[in-house]
Scaffold this motif. Sequence first.
Motif, short mmCIF file in Angstrom:
data_model
loop_
_atom_site.label_atom_id
_atom_site.label_comp_id
_atom_site.label_asym_id
_atom_site.label_seq_id
_atom_site.Cartn_x
_atom_site.Cartn_y
_atom_site.Cartn_z
N GLU A 101 2.74 1.21 -9.13
CA GLU A 101 3.98 2.61 -8.32
C GLU A 101 2.25 3.34 -7.23
O GLU A 101 2.47 3.05 -6.11
CB GLU A 101 4.01 3.61 -8.86
CG GLU A 101 5.30 3.11 -9.48
CD GLU A 101 6.80 3.81 -9.88
OE1 GLU A 101 6.61 5.10 -9.74
OE2 GLU A 101 7.64 3.96 -10.65
N SER A 102 1.61 3.41 -7.82
CA SER A 102 0.53 4.00 -6.93
C SER A 102 -0.08 3.23 -5.79
O SER A 102 -0.25 3.39 -4.53
CB SER A 102 -0.59 4.81 -7.44
OG SER A 102 -0.93 3.92 -8.28
N VAL A 103 0.05 2.00 -5.79
CA VAL A 103 -0.67 0.85 -5.00
C VAL A 103 0.32 0.28 -4.40
O VAL A 103 0.04 0.64 -3.16
CB VAL A 103 -1.22 -0.71 -6.20
CG1 VAL A 103 -1.20 -1.95 -5.14
CG2 VAL A 103 -2.16 -0.63 -6.95
N THR A 104 2.28 0.57 -4.68
CA THR A 104 2.76 0.35 -3.60
C THR A 104 2.94 0.91 -2.95
O THR A 104 3.58 1.66 -1.90
CB THR A 104 4.66 0.15 -4.87
OG1 THR A 104 4.58 -0.68 -5.34
CG2 THR A 104 5.73 0.28 -3.66
N ILE A 105 2.71 2.78 -3.10
CA ILE A 105 2.37 4.23 -2.30
C ILE A 105 1.24 4.01 -1.13
O ILE A 105 1.42 4.08 0.09
CB ILE A 105 2.96 5.02 -3.58
CG1 ILE A 105 3.52 5.54 -3.43
CG2 ILE A 105 2.32 6.84 -2.22
CD1 ILE A 105 3.67 7.30 -5.09
N LEU A 106 0.30 3.42 -2.24
CA LEU A 106 -1.26 3.38 -0.41
C LEU A 106 -0.99 2.00 0.17
O LEU A 106 -1.56 2.02 0.95
CB LEU A 106 -2.23 3.09 -1.20
CG LEU A 106 -2.71 4.69 -3.05
CD1 LEU A 106 -3.64 3.70 -4.01
CD2 LEU A 106 -3.43 5.46 -1.24
N LEU A 107 -0.36 1.61 -1.16
CA LEU A 107 0.32 0.16 0.55
C LEU A 107 1.33 0.21 1.34
O LEU A 107 1.45 -1.21 1.93
CB LEU A 107 0.00 -0.86 0.08
CG LEU A 107 -1.46 -1.14 -0.97
CD1 LEU A 107 -1.66 -2.82 -1.99
CD2 LEU A 107 -2.67 -1.17 0.12
N ARG A 108 1.86 1.17 1.83
CA ARG A 108 2.97 1.37 2.15
C ARG A 108 4.06 0.27 1.78
O ARG A 108 4.24 -0.35 3.08
CB ARG A 108 2.80 1.80 3.62
CG ARG A 108 2.11 2.41 3.88
CD ARG A 108 1.45 3.27 5.27
NE ARG A 108 1.16 4.24 5.20
CZ ARG A 108 -0.16 4.87 6.31
NH1 ARG A 108 -0.22 3.22 6.75
NH2 ARG A 108 -0.56 5.81 5.93
N GLN A 109 4.23 -0.02 0.68
CA GLN A 109 5.77 -1.01 -0.14
C GLN A 109 5.34 -2.53 0.81
O GLN A 109 5.89 -3.18 0.42
CB GLN A 109 7.01 -0.65 0.71
CG GLN A 109 7.73 0.79 1.15
CD GLN A 109 7.23 1.53 -0.42
OE1 GLN A 109 8.35 0.94 -1.90
NE2 GLN A 109 6.65 2.94 -0.83
N GLN A 110 4.18 -2.44 0.93
CA GLN A 110 3.66 -3.67 1.22
C GLN A 110 2.59 -4.68 0.04
O GLN A 110 1.83 -4.66 0.28
CB GLN A 110 2.67 -4.05 2.36
CG GLN A 110 2.93 -3.42 4.08
CD GLN A 110 4.96 -4.26 4.03
OE1 GLN A 110 5.05 -5.43 3.86
NE2 GLN A 110 5.70 -4.03 4.46
N VAL A 111 3.01 -5.31 -0.83
CA VAL A 111 1.85 -5.56 -1.98
C VAL A 111 2.51 -6.51 -2.48
O VAL A 111 3.20 -7.13 -2.48
CB VAL A 111 2.90 -4.82 -3.35
CG1 VAL A 111 2.42 -4.94 -4.51
CG2 VAL A 111 2.86 -2.26 -3.40
N GLU A 112 1.67 -7.81 -1.79
CA GLU A 112 1.04 -8.45 -1.75
C GLU A 112 -0.67 -9.15 -1.21
O GLU A 112 -1.56 -7.57 -1.15
CB GLU A 112 1.47 -9.37 -0.20
CG GLU A 112 0.92 -8.22 0.76
CD GLU A 112 2.20 -9.16 1.88
OE1 GLU A 112 1.60 -9.13 2.93
OE2 GLU A 112 3.10 -10.01 1.98
#
Length: 184
Positions: A101-112
Amino acid sequence: MAAMDPTLPIVKNLLLLDSEGKRIAVKYYTPEWSTVASQASFEKALWNKTSRTNARAEAEIIMFDNVVVVYKYIGDLMFYVTGSQDENELILYTVLQAFYESVTILLRQQVEKKTVLENLDLVLLAIDEIVDGGIIVETEPAMIASRVTMRGADGEQNAVPITEQTFSKALASAKEHLARSLLK
């Protein structure tokens, strides 16, 4: 070294692998994987064991190689958290939630994979904010993201001199400042 509290939950490692099982960002905290070869062997075996399961909707928990593994897929990435065989799975799950979830926030929902590689510094800092030396220090994703980006609770950039910011953070800060001034 002082004896550690036996009731303290300990994370053995945090792993972020791509859809082919290749290492993106990893952090090991215990001596059983002290060499890169042993780490690569563990990662490959773990990926082979988990790659055919569907852990996209909910996290999965397995016992593998005498460790508890909690994992989940997001896009083309596989997030793993491991602990000893007697570790509480709910605590490991909480760490996994905080991680992705923190990675999702940091990458602004662009988790790839591509976005993670472009922002690897943020991902590695998030890992360091969640676990330090195997000890869980933070599990609140918003708090982790704010610490990584050096922002206060109000979202404002802390007083970090521009010379101490990375180029990408300084550029992002300048863009945000310009956007705010244009929107006023």
